[in-house]
Design a protein around this motif. Structure first.
Motif, PDB file in Angstrom:
ATOM      1  N   GLY A  34       0.879  -1.167   0.000  1.00  0.00           N
ATOM      2  CA  GLY A  34       0.000   0.000   0.000  1.00  0.00           C
ATOM      3  C   GLY A  34       0.913   1.212   0.000  1.00  0.00           C
ATOM      4  N   SER A  35       1.064   1.852   1.174  1.00  0.00           N
ATOM      5  CA  SER A  35       1.995   2.966   1.276  1.00  0.00           C
ATOM      6  C   SER A  35       3.433   2.488   1.431  1.00  0.00           C
ATOM      7  CB  SER A  35       1.624   3.873   2.445  1.00  0.00           C
ATOM      8  OG  SER A  35       1.671   3.158   3.664  1.00  0.00           O
ATOM      9  N   CYS A  36       3.603   1.210   1.749  1.00  0.00           N
ATOM     10  CA  CYS A  36       4.939   0.625   1.830  1.00  0.00           C
ATOM     11  C   CYS A  36       5.568   0.606   0.436  1.00  0.00           C
ATOM     12  CB  CYS A  36       4.878  -0.796   2.373  1.00  0.00           C
ATOM     13  SG  CYS A  36       4.316  -0.921   4.076  1.00  0.00           S
ATOM     14  N   VAL A  37       6.884   0.426   0.412  1.00  0.00           N
ATOM     15  CA  VAL A  37       7.617   0.410  -0.848  1.00  0.00           C
ATOM     16  C   VAL A  37       8.468  -0.846  -0.917  1.00  0.00           C
ATOM     17  CG1 VAL A  37       9.538   1.544  -2.055  1.00  0.00           C
ATOM     18  CG2 VAL A  37       7.620   2.893  -1.250  1.00  0.00           C
ATOM     19  N   ALA A  38       8.585  -1.381  -2.123  1.00  0.00           N
ATOM     20  CA  ALA A  38       9.506  -2.486  -2.406  1.00  0.00           C
ATOM     21  C   ALA A  38      10.568  -1.990  -3.372  1.00  0.00           C
ATOM     22  CB  ALA A  38       8.767  -3.679  -3.001  1.00  0.00           C
TER      23      ALA A  38
END
Length: 175
Positions: A34-38
């Motif tokens: 979601g707001s996390c990043v990879a």
């Protein structure tokens, strides 16, 4: 004959928020953002790759002797960089791909856009290491599902850009 749509491959390991992994050909890593990043790093000749799923760009303070925590982008990048170096891989030899950093809810009153801060953190890291992005799909409103095939370096992504809002009050009822 009609075209076919290939399905996302099943992952051999699912990354939860704060997870990171390094693998080789035969490994497939998946995650949901979601707001996390990879951030995905891949060495095409050695077919070795690293991926992290971080929640926040950095922590306010890290105590001396405290272990790195991959929930934070700055720490996750360091862990990936060190592990790749231990395998004889310099970041300059890798391709980079960036995903996530969305707004999950349409909240006009939100003061902090965590997704945008997470994206900026990854871009700052890549710039500091002089790494160009080979691909990115960031921002927007919704969630993303990824699968990273380390053997091929391919990343499959599904972006669900649906409008979700936060319910701030009860719906009005007719009297």
């Amino acid at each position: 004959m009609r075209g076919t749509v290939s399905a996302m491959p099943p992952e051999s390991r699912f990354l939860n928020p704060g997870d990171w992994a390094v693998g080789g050909a035969g490994d497939v890593f998946g995650t949901l953002l979601g707001s996390c990043v990879a951030l995905v790093l891949w060495h095409p000749q050695m077919r070795v790759g690293a991926v992290c799923h971080y929640v926040l760009p950095n922590r306010d303070e890290r105590l001396p002797g405290e272990d790195a925590d991959a929930r934070y982008g700055v720490d996750a990048f360091g862990l990936m960089e060190k592990t790749l170096a231990n395998r004889g891989i310099a970041l300059a030899q890798c391709t980079a791909k960036l995903f996530g950093g969305a707004r999950v809810y349409d909240s006009p009153g939100a003061r902090v856009d965590v997704g945008a801060r997470n994206i900026a953190c990854a871009r700052d890291f890549l710039l500091s290491r002089r790494l160009a992005l080979a691909a990115e799909n960031v921002g927007g409103l919704g969630w993303r599902r990824l699968c990273f095939d380390v053997g091929s370096g391919e990343v499959w992504m599904r972006f669900n850009a649906q409008k979700m809002t936060i319910a701030n009050k009860l719906p009005e009822t007719a009297s």
